[in-house]
Design a protein around this motif. Sequence first.
Motif, PDB file in Angstrom:
ATOM      1  N   ALA A  21       0.895  -1.255   0.008  1.00  0.00           N
ATOM      2  CA  ALA A  21      -0.053   0.026   0.072  1.00  0.00           C
ATOM      3  C   ALA A  21       0.845   1.073  -0.082  1.00  0.00           C
ATOM      4  N   ARG A  22       2.055   1.179   0.610  1.00  0.00           N
ATOM      5  CA  ARG A  22       2.829   2.268   0.738  1.00  0.00           C
ATOM      6  C   ARG A  22       3.581   2.405  -0.589  1.00  0.00           C
ATOM      7  N   LYS A  23       3.925   1.504  -1.182  1.00  0.00           N
ATOM      8  CA  LYS A  23       4.142   1.642  -2.570  1.00  0.00           C
ATOM      9  C   LYS A  23       3.316   2.267  -3.654  1.00  0.00           C
ATOM     10  N   VAL A  24       2.113   2.094  -3.349  1.00  0.00           N
ATOM     11  CA  VAL A  24       0.984   2.875  -4.133  1.00  0.00           C
ATOM     12  C   VAL A  24       0.976   4.303  -3.555  1.00  0.00           C
ATOM     13  N   LEU A  25       1.053   4.552  -2.316  1.00  0.00           N
ATOM     14  CA  LEU A  25       1.191   6.022  -1.722  1.00  0.00           C
ATOM     15  C   LEU A  25       1.953   6.765  -2.219  1.00  0.00           C
ATOM     16  N   ASP A  26       3.289   6.200  -2.598  1.00  0.00           N
ATOM     17  CA  ASP A  26       4.467   6.834  -2.845  1.00  0.00           C
ATOM     18  C   ASP A  26       4.382   6.994  -4.467  1.00  0.00           C
ATOM     19  N   VAL A  27       3.942   6.335  -5.169  1.00  0.00           N
ATOM     20  CA  VAL A  27       3.546   6.671  -6.524  1.00  0.00           C
ATOM     21  C   VAL A  27       2.571   7.722  -6.790  1.00  0.00           C
ATOM     22  N   ILE A  28       1.440   7.754  -6.212  1.00  0.00           N
ATOM     23  CA  ILE A  28       0.565   8.733  -6.271  1.00  0.00           C
ATOM     24  C   ILE A  28       0.960  10.226  -5.862  1.00  0.00           C
ATOM     25  N   ALA A 293       0.058 -13.172   1.024  1.00  0.00           N
ATOM     26  CA  ALA A 293      -1.086 -12.464   1.434  1.00  0.00           C
ATOM     27  C   ALA A 293      -1.447 -11.435   0.223  1.00  0.00           C
ATOM     28  N   ASN A 294      -2.782 -11.331   0.361  1.00  0.00           N
ATOM     29  CA  ASN A 294      -3.696 -10.207  -0.743  1.00  0.00           C
ATOM     30  C   ASN A 294      -3.396  -9.038  -0.397  1.00  0.00           C
ATOM     31  N   PRO A 295      -2.775  -7.973  -1.178  1.00  0.00           N
ATOM     32  CA  PRO A 295      -2.698  -6.951  -0.475  1.00  0.00           C
ATOM     33  C   PRO A 295      -3.825  -5.840  -1.073  1.00  0.00           C
ATOM     34  N   LEU A 296      -4.464  -6.154  -1.893  1.00  0.00           N
ATOM     35  CA  LEU A 296      -5.606  -5.315  -2.666  1.00  0.00           C
ATOM     36  C   LEU A 296      -6.536  -4.875  -1.582  1.00  0.00           C
ATOM     37  N   ALA A 297      -6.889  -5.484  -0.495  1.00  0.00           N
ATOM     38  CA  ALA A 297      -7.943  -4.823   0.522  1.00  0.00           C
ATOM     39  C   ALA A 297      -7.189  -3.573   0.963  1.00  0.00           C
ATOM     40  N   THR A 298      -5.953  -3.704   1.418  1.00  0.00           N
ATOM     41  CA  THR A 298      -5.078  -2.524   1.954  1.00  0.00           C
ATOM     42  C   THR A 298      -5.073  -1.487   0.911  1.00  0.00           C
ATOM     43  N   ILE A 299      -4.641  -1.772  -0.339  1.00  0.00           N
ATOM     44  CA  ILE A 299      -4.651  -0.991  -1.296  1.00  0.00           C
ATOM     45  C   ILE A 299      -5.842   0.016  -1.677  1.00  0.00           C
ATOM     46  N   LEU A 300      -6.893  -0.860  -1.516  1.00  0.00           N
ATOM     47  CA  LEU A 300      -8.254  -0.217  -1.813  1.00  0.00           C
ATOM     48  C   LEU A 300      -8.484   0.570  -0.271  1.00  0.00           C
ATOM     49  N   SER A 301      -8.077   0.138   0.788  1.00  0.00           N
ATOM     50  CA  SER A 301      -8.343   1.173   1.962  1.00  0.00           C
ATOM     51  C   SER A 301      -7.718   2.511   1.667  1.00  0.00           C
ATOM     52  N   GLY A 340      -6.148 -20.698 -15.005  1.00  0.00           N
ATOM     53  CA  GLY A 340      -6.210 -19.825 -16.290  1.00  0.00           C
ATOM     54  C   GLY A 340      -5.677 -18.570 -15.906  1.00  0.00           C
ATOM     55  N   THR A 341      -5.305 -18.279 -14.455  1.00  0.00           N
ATOM     56  CA  THR A 341      -4.915 -16.750 -14.424  1.00  0.00           C
ATOM     57  C   THR A 341      -3.256 -17.008 -13.684  1.00  0.00           C
ATOM     58  N   LYS A 342      -3.012 -15.830 -13.397  1.00  0.00           N
ATOM     59  CA  LYS A 342      -1.627 -15.799 -13.092  1.00  0.00           C
ATOM     60  C   LYS A 342      -1.171 -15.806 -11.823  1.00  0.00           C
ATOM     61  N   LYS A 343      -0.740 -16.737 -11.036  1.00  0.00           N
ATOM     62  CA  LYS A 343      -0.584 -16.554  -9.551  1.00  0.00           C
ATOM     63  C   LYS A 343       0.556 -15.679  -9.323  1.00  0.00           C
ATOM     64  N   VAL A 344       0.519 -14.690  -8.429  1.00  0.00           N
ATOM     65  CA  VAL A 344       1.456 -13.855  -8.118  1.00  0.00           C
ATOM     66  C   VAL A 344       1.551 -13.627  -6.352  1.00  0.00           C
ATOM     67  N   SER A 345       2.500 -13.260  -6.039  1.00  0.00           N
ATOM     68  CA  SER A 345       3.083 -13.059  -4.452  1.00  0.00           C
ATOM     69  C   SER A 345       2.448 -11.460  -4.235  1.00  0.00           C
ATOM     70  N   THR A 346       2.673 -11.305  -2.901  1.00  0.00           N
ATOM     71  CA  THR A 346       2.119  -9.973  -2.362  1.00  0.00           C
ATOM     72  C   THR A 346       2.855  -8.891  -3.182  1.00  0.00           C
ATOM     73  N   SER A 347       4.270  -9.210  -3.193  1.00  0.00           N
ATOM     74  CA  SER A 347       4.869  -7.823  -3.774  1.00  0.00           C
ATOM     75  C   SER A 347       4.776  -7.730  -5.167  1.00  0.00           C
ATOM     76  N   GLU A 348       4.443  -8.848  -6.037  1.00  0.00           N
ATOM     77  CA  GLU A 348       4.398  -8.915  -7.363  1.00  0.00           C
ATOM     78  C   GLU A 348       2.807  -8.094  -7.443  1.00  0.00           C
ATOM     79  N   MET A 349       1.988  -8.466  -6.695  1.00  0.00           N
ATOM     80  CA  MET A 349       0.525  -7.872  -6.822  1.00  0.00           C
ATOM     81  C   MET A 349       0.812  -6.235  -6.700  1.00  0.00           C
ATOM     82  N   GLY A 350       1.450  -5.906  -5.711  1.00  0.00           N
ATOM     83  CA  GLY A 350       1.706  -4.377  -5.236  1.00  0.00           C
ATOM     84  C   GLY A 350       2.362  -3.754  -6.612  1.00  0.00           C
ATOM     85  N   ASP A 351       3.389  -4.507  -6.871  1.00  0.00           N
ATOM     86  CA  ASP A 351       4.179  -3.975  -8.273  1.00  0.00           C
ATOM     87  C   ASP A 351       2.959  -3.875  -9.334  1.00  0.00           C
TER      88      ASP A 351
END
Length: 358
Positions: A21-28, A293-301, A340-351
């Motif tokens: 989530a912090r990566k996203v905050l830094d980017v925006i 862990a899925n970081p999307l709930a935190t990113i959406l927060s 059929g989807t691409k499994k990614v790690s917590t940090s790959e999802m954030g990236d």
Amino acid sequence: MGKHILILEGDGIGPEIVREARKVLDVINAKFDLGMTFENELMGGCAIDVHGVPLADSTLERARLADAILLGAVGGPKWDKLDRSIRPEKGLLKIRSQLGLYANLRPALLYPQLVDASSLKPEVVSGLDILIVRELAGGIYFGEPRGIRVLENGEREGYNTYKYSESEIIRIGRTAFEMARKRNRKVCSVDKANVLEATMLWREVMDTLHKEYPDVELSHMYVDNAAMQLVRAPKQFDVLVTGNMFGDILSDAAAMLTGSIGMLPSASLDKDGRGMYEPCHGSAPDIAGLGIANPLATILSVSMMLRYSLGYPAVADAIEVAVGKVLDQGFRTADIYTEGTKKVSTSEMGDAVVAALQ
Ligand code: NAI
Ligand code: MG
């Protein structure tokens, strides 16, 4: 001056998901030139380890001064044996009540890309978009008297008190009606008015308050039926408003309709719209440290924070669009993975979210 954010990573997967989530905050922050500043403090088990208490007074003071708070999650087996007066969750209850964070908004929105990840049939859940408004600073989680006492016959008895004052009901009712005005103008108030006096008053006060919101439809439902209806036909709801405990339980049930609790953000607001933002899930000790862990709930927060407390709705929209894009691209953490989807790690999802934002 830019807004100031207090970050409480907490325990378990907290630090892992907040890092994304912090990566996203830094980017925006850079991209939209927001000039936001950040500071980190401890809350929960990590604070017990360092300060001996789950929420130090100095941390609470920093929280009062911040424009918004981002929280990961607190708690874990390491602290389960502690006396309940210093459990990690006590820190959470304390910050909610001390800051007057009475309005907990929990949107349950099913992204179309995740229809297959839901535990319900596509026709029951596709297009699901409901908002649970949970009272967060009162009710049975705070009611006095409470405790475990010894009866005359020597047997022990546990007891809590369920109570709501008229003013507590009115303020959360207002939040629900105001939110409904921005959505589909329907509020369903959930209670147990056939049994609990406290919720008989709740129902009566909601009916009276409704007179100020004639453009919004109000219905009432008993909590047991609401649990059933959430699983049977969840799309009948727009805004659900309820007390602390019922809201806690119903929102976890609603979470599963959206595929994973790892997708659900939340906002906890005070009377002026200042707030604390956190995923609906806990510290997930079973997967902590595994990087899954899925970081999307935190990113959406973070997105909710920008929308409700910081006054940047367009930036909030941009984050939500970016999340939709990474799901379109097929990226999935383990909890929402389907064939059929691409499994990614917590940090790959954030990236991936960061890349979609750039
Ligand atoms: P939990 O929400 O931590 O976990 C429930 C299940 O969902 C687990 O199987 C977990 O692996 C999974 N899960 C949760 N978040 C996930 C994510 N982002 N990605 C993928 N999977 C995820 O609830 P649980 O197990 O009941 O509680 C664990 C600890 O968290 C306890 O100490 C509890 O008190 C605390 N807790 C803290 C909360 C908070 O800080 N707001 C809220 C709820 C629980
Ligand atoms: Mg809960």
